[in-house]
Design an enzyme around this catalytic site. Structure first.
Site, PDB file in Angstrom:
ATOM      1  N   LYS A  47       3.945   0.497  -3.691  1.00 49.43           N
ATOM      2  CA  LYS A  47       4.878   0.190  -4.777  1.00 49.43           C
ATOM      3  C   LYS A  47       5.731  -1.042  -4.489  1.00 49.43           C
ATOM      4  O   LYS A  47       6.209  -1.706  -5.420  1.00 49.43           O
ATOM      5  CB  LYS A  47       5.792   1.387  -5.032  1.00 49.43           C
ATOM      6  CG  LYS A  47       5.103   2.612  -5.595  1.00 49.43           C
ATOM      7  CD  LYS A  47       4.807   2.471  -7.067  1.00 49.43           C
ATOM      8  CE  LYS A  47       4.364   3.786  -7.680  1.00 49.43           C
ATOM      9  NZ  LYS A  47       4.121   3.675  -9.131  1.00 49.43           N
ATOM     10  N   SER A 297      -2.571   4.913  -0.846  1.00 50.86           N
ATOM     11  CA  SER A 297      -1.462   4.291  -1.563  1.00 50.86           C
ATOM     12  C   SER A 297      -0.089   4.595  -1.001  1.00 50.86           C
ATOM     13  O   SER A 297       0.865   3.848  -1.252  1.00 50.86           O
ATOM     14  CB  SER A 297      -1.514   4.683  -3.041  1.00 50.86           C
ATOM     15  OG  SER A 297      -1.498   6.099  -3.178  1.00 50.86           O
TER      16      SER A 297
END
Length: 309
Positions: A47, A297
């Site tokens: 992110k 991720s």
């Protein structure tokens, strides 16, 4: 609706370089699978790529206060980006968010507001009005462009990759990687991955239109970073154009993948971060020929080292 281009991704890659880590590709022993360990980023999640790009551009325009709603990782990334650029940050988190994600956002300097899951978006918009703050959505144009930097890195490190498997929440990471990967190699297959218990994106892909799931259903999965009830509108436009398929994985497969990543590679993956590897375990035999890349991720789990590997 204006879509992100490779030029946007290239510019974002240069802009965020001082603030993000260029993660390597790690070969899983005995397999054609390579792992992109975004758990090694400063906030232990991909992110940071999109958040830094978006906040940097807002800071250049004189924005002094940003706000975001998140399950946890986007909040940390916005807090980190804001601190690096001298901008105030407020983040809205659900009361189900892991405490380590809440604590990390506060440690990075953000004001944290906790609400029930279904009120996240409404609260974020209301506070944005009250504070005259600018919302940084997790599939905003500049966020998608920043996430695309991971796709550029994959293309440079493994140009013969046949498939990229990407976790899907609201679709910003999938959109960015797809734009970059297809620009580098139009023949590569880009596949989104969701938990079976939060498969609104897969349903949307099959139906050809965005399909929402009730929050009470998406919150059944342990993959807390993938509980968004619907794909972002801008991410969806990219997914329709660039993504080849979307698949789902079971909770058991997610757990198995997380264990495999830790024991074979020493990489700590939160459930959301393990879904792409889980897809390889479940669907590897049917994937196109050639090397497969799975994006790990995020790794915000108890016991993980602060600040990344």
């Amino acid at each position: 609706m204006t879509l992100v281009t490779m030029a946007d991704v290239t510019a974002a890659t240069t802009r965020i370089a001082p603030y993000v880590r260029r993660t390597p590709l790690l070969r899983l022993p005995g397999e054609r699978l390579w792992i992109k360990p975004e758990n090694r980023q400063h906030t232990r999640s991909f992110k940071v790529r999109g958040a830094v790009n978006a906040v940097a551009r807002l800071a250049e325009r004189g924005v002094g206060h940003v706000i975001a709603q998140s399950s946890g990782n986007h909040a940390q990334a916005v807090a980190y980006a804001a601190a690096e650029h001298g901008v105030r940050a407020t983040v809205v988190l659900p009361d189900t968010a892991p405490e380590l994600k809440v604590t990390a956002a506060r440690r990075l300097g953000a004001e944290v507001v906790i609400v029930p899951p279904a009120l996240r978006e409404h609260t974020c918009l209301a506070l944005a009005d009250r504070f005259a703050a600018t919302v940084v959505g997790s599939d905003d144009f500049d966020v998608i462009a920043g996430h695309g930097s991971a796709g550029i890195e994959i293309g440079r490190d493994l140009p013969d990759a046949g498939t990229i498997l990407v976790p899907v929440c609201n679709g910003g990471l999938l959109a960015g990687i797809a734009v970059a990967a297809k620009a580098v190699n139009p023949a590569i297959k880009v596949i989104g991955v969701e938990p079976e218990l939060a498969a609104d994106g897969a349903d949307s892909f099959r139906a050809g239109r965005r399909t929402a799931w009730p929050v009470r259903e998406t919150y059944r999965t342990r993959a807390d970073g993938l509980r968004a009830p619907i794909l972002g509108a801008l991410a969806w436009e990219h997914i329709q154009r660039y993504v080849d398929d979307m698949v789902t994985v079971s909770e058991d497969r997610i757990d198995l993948a997380a264990d495999l990543l830790e024991h074979k590679l020493g990489e700590r993956a939160e459930p959301s971060g393990a879904v792409a590897t889980a897809a390889y375990l479940a669907h590897g035999a049917t994937l196109p020929a050639g090397p497969v890349v799975a994006v790990l991720s995020g790794g915000n789990v108890a016991g993980a080292l602060a600040g990344g590997a």
